[in-house]
Design a protein around this motif. Structure first.
Motif, short mmCIF file in Angstrom:
data_model
loop_
_atom_site.label_atom_id
_atom_site.label_comp_id
_atom_site.label_asym_id
_atom_site.label_seq_id
_atom_site.Cartn_x
_atom_site.Cartn_y
_atom_site.Cartn_z
N ILE A 110 39.37 24.45 42.39
CA ILE A 110 39.60 25.30 41.20
C ILE A 110 38.47 26.12 41.33
CG2 ILE A 110 40.31 25.83 39.02
CD1 ILE A 110 41.54 23.15 38.92
N GLY A 111 37.20 25.84 41.18
CA GLY A 111 36.05 26.47 40.97
C GLY A 111 35.70 27.45 42.30
N SER A 112 35.87 26.73 43.45
CA SER A 112 36.00 27.56 44.62
C SER A 112 36.99 28.74 44.72
CB SER A 112 35.87 26.79 45.90
OG SER A 112 35.05 25.57 45.79
N TRP A 113 38.21 28.48 44.29
CA TRP A 113 39.27 29.55 44.52
C TRP A 113 39.08 30.76 43.54
CZ3 TRP A 113 42.69 31.77 46.86
CH2 TRP A 113 43.95 32.54 46.04
N ILE A 114 38.17 30.41 42.36
CA ILE A 114 37.96 31.66 41.42
C ILE A 114 37.16 32.75 42.31
CG2 ILE A 114 36.54 32.38 39.40
CD1 ILE A 114 37.07 29.74 38.31
N PRO A 115 36.21 32.77 42.65
CA PRO A 115 35.62 33.96 43.57
C PRO A 115 36.58 34.53 44.48
CG PRO A 115 34.33 31.99 44.05
CD PRO A 115 35.15 31.62 43.19
N ILE A 116 37.16 33.56 45.23
CA ILE A 116 38.10 34.11 46.48
C ILE A 116 39.46 34.81 45.62
CG2 ILE A 116 39.67 33.47 48.00
CD1 ILE A 116 37.82 30.99 48.79
N TYR A 117 39.78 34.29 44.49
CA TYR A 117 40.94 35.21 43.67
C TYR A 117 40.62 36.43 43.52
CZ TYR A 117 44.43 35.54 40.33
OH TYR A 117 45.43 36.25 39.55
N MET A 118 39.33 36.51 42.91
CA MET A 118 38.87 37.94 42.37
C MET A 118 38.61 38.86 43.55
SD MET A 118 38.41 37.53 39.11
CE MET A 118 38.48 36.42 38.12
N LEU A 119 38.27 38.52 44.62
CA LEU A 119 37.95 39.28 45.82
C LEU A 119 39.43 39.82 46.32
CD1 LEU A 119 36.43 40.71 48.34
CD2 LEU A 119 36.74 38.38 49.41
N ILE A 120 40.41 38.73 46.44
CA ILE A 120 41.79 39.37 47.05
C ILE A 120 42.45 40.30 45.92
CG2 ILE A 120 43.94 38.36 47.75
CD1 ILE A 120 42.47 35.60 48.62
N SER A 121 42.12 40.09 44.55
CA SER A 121 42.76 40.82 43.65
C SER A 121 42.07 42.31 43.75
CB SER A 121 42.51 40.14 42.10
OG SER A 121 41.09 40.24 42.02
N LEU A 122 41.07 42.29 43.95
CA LEU A 122 40.63 43.66 44.22
C LEU A 122 41.20 44.44 45.00
CD1 LEU A 122 36.67 43.58 43.70
CD2 LEU A 122 38.21 44.81 42.20
N ARG A 123 41.72 43.69 46.35
CA ARG A 123 41.99 44.25 47.70
C ARG A 123 43.68 44.58 47.15
NH1 ARG A 123 44.08 46.57 51.44
NH2 ARG A 123 44.05 45.76 53.70
N VAL A 124 44.29 43.94 46.64
CA VAL A 124 45.87 43.89 46.33
C VAL A 124 45.71 45.06 45.45
CG1 VAL A 124 47.63 42.88 45.25
CG2 VAL A 124 46.31 41.59 46.89
N VAL A 125 45.41 45.06 44.38
CA VAL A 125 45.21 46.19 43.23
C VAL A 125 45.02 47.72 43.77
CG1 VAL A 125 44.74 46.89 40.81
CG2 VAL A 125 45.23 44.51 41.33
N TYR A 126 43.69 47.67 44.11
CA TYR A 126 43.43 48.95 44.42
C TYR A 126 43.29 49.52 46.10
CZ TYR A 126 40.65 48.40 40.02
OH TYR A 126 40.50 48.24 38.71
N ARG A 127 43.99 48.65 46.80
CA ARG A 127 44.14 48.91 48.30
C ARG A 127 43.38 49.52 49.03
NH1 ARG A 127 50.77 50.01 46.97
NH2 ARG A 127 51.27 48.18 46.41
N GLN A 128 42.17 49.24 49.01
CA GLN A 128 41.03 49.81 49.90
C GLN A 128 40.66 48.60 51.02
OE1 GLN A 128 37.65 50.77 47.41
NE2 GLN A 128 38.74 52.77 47.06
N ASN A 129 40.46 49.31 52.03
CA ASN A 129 40.01 48.36 53.25
C ASN A 129 38.97 47.08 52.76
OD1 ASN A 129 36.90 49.20 53.94
ND2 ASN A 129 38.37 51.19 54.14
N TRP A 130 38.90 46.03 53.86
CA TRP A 130 38.17 45.15 53.28
C TRP A 130 36.80 45.35 53.24
CZ3 TRP A 130 39.78 40.82 51.06
CH2 TRP A 130 41.09 40.43 51.32
#
Length: 384
Positions: free
Chosen positions: A331-351
């Motif tokens: 769960i602790g490892s998923w938190i920073p990964i989640y934050m990164l993916i959420s930025l990509r999904v919401v703001y839709r900029q390139n990686w």
């Protein structure tokens, strides 16, 4: 026979309500209605528990207080199917809730503010409870029933006593062991080595009379308050050393409100780094609410996993204890990964752009969080 249909109604202001049809067979029972013939808000004739023109429920709030309180709690937390439907995308689909909210698919999920408030309340209550329990583990109860907290100095004194008693009789006579032990018992533990002489001002030890804190651009009352706190700090440090729960309780009193007040600031951080994304401030705020709710829920799961790990280990279930440990790590490892993916999904900029902004937002957020944590610690000490 077909159920009665409702078509149009005229409001008290003379406006024609839009043509609507409502199947009364799907309405609540008549016993649950307040009994008004017309909507008390707009005057539309009622054919069910809600006004089809303005949406106000036909409910009388002049009721027995416990019933009213129950309804208020239900409206506040709304732990219905929407809350359950919200948990899956909140935990496993980064950015999905924010995207759906911005695109109008809102009713199926719990509102962002309600989700944040509920998750933060549960987290801080659980964290405060577990923190108090963890500190009390090393404590003992005296003959009066009071909790006596142990500290490192007391343990050192016991080690010295045992070492002195183990000496040969000749050495004990030379050292005068009985006198030394009596001095150790009379010695009171210092407050974690804190001494008021350690406080420096103008490169000299602080003194209320000869060298007080006197900042020119501060008002007199603020300078007086600072000097009062410095003067009282040894006593407060001793109280905290004897009972750490005093400072922990103050921290958990201040921190929830502080985090809530900082949400608009977090939204400003997103607004700054996505200045040219052509998004309204409220969109960044909704994104902040969803992500903080995810963090709180994740931290709740981590606390519960750690608690289960401790309990399984204490009752000799090593496999279950290890599983809970790995779950907390996952769960602790998923938190920073989640934050990164959420930025990509919401703001839709390139990686590449998303990664760069993720780093900068992370630095900005952690800097602010460090300052807030320091401020909360100082405020907790002052309010003690």
């Amino acid at each position: 026979m077909k159920p009665e249909q409702v078509t149009t109604a005229e409001t008290s202001t003379g406006n024609q309500a839009p043509a609507e049809t409502a199947d009364l067979s799907l309405s609540l029972s008549a016993k649950k209605l307040a009994g008004s013939d017309n909507c008390l808000n707009c005057g539309t004739g009622l054919k069910g528990p809600f006004c089809y023109f303005c949406g106000q429920p036909d409910r009388n709030f002049m009721r027995f207080f416990p019933v009213l309180l129950r309804d208020m709690m239900e409206d506040m937390f709304d732990l219905d199917s929407r809350f359950v439907r919200t948990m899956k995308p909140l935990l496993f689909k980064p950015g999905r809730l924010t995207r759906d909210y911005m695109e109008g698919r809102r009713f199926r999920y719990a509102p962002p503010m309600r989700l944040y408030i509920f998750s933060s309340i549960v987290f801080f209550l659980l964290a405060a409870l577990l923190s108090s329990d963890a500190i009390s583990v090393g404590s003992s109860v005296d003959e009066n029933g009071n909790i006596a907290y142990s500290n490192g100095i007391t343990d050192d004194q016991k080690e010295i006593e045992n070492a002195l008693k183990s000496l040969s009789p000749e050495m004990q006579e030379k050292i005068d062991v009985e006198k030394t032990l009596a001095e150790l018992k009379d010695k009171k533990p210092e407050s974690a080595g804190f001494n008021i002489d350690d406080i420096q001002f103008n490169d000299e030890p602080w003194n209320r009379e000869t060298n007080p804190v006197d900042v020119r651009w501060f008002p007199d009352w603020l300078n007086d308050r600072i000097n009062d706190e410095i003067e009282d700090s040894p006593k407060k440090a001793e109280q905290i050393n004897e009972n750490p729960n005093l400072i922990i309780d103050k921290v958990f009193d201040i921190l929830p409100a502080t985090m809530f007040v900082l949400l608009p600031v977090v939204a400003l951080i997103f607004k700054f780094w996505y200045l040219f994304a052509k998004r309204y401030y409220i969109e960044h705020l909704i994104f902040s609410l969803h992500n903080h709710a995810f963090i709180f829920v994740s931290l709740i799961l981590i606390l519960l996993a750690n608690l289960c790990q401790t309990q399984f280990a204490a009752h000799d279930y090593p496999l279950a204890s290890d599983a809970m440990g790995w779950l907390a790590i996952g769960i602790g490892s998923w938190i920073p990964i989640y934050m990164l993916i959420s930025l990509r999904v919401v703001y839709r900029q390139n990686w590449l752009m998303t990664m760069g902004k993720y780093v900068m937002i992370g630095i900005s957020y952690m800097t602010m969080l460090g300052l807030v944590t320091t401020g909360v610690a100082i405020a907790s000490f002052v309010l003690l």
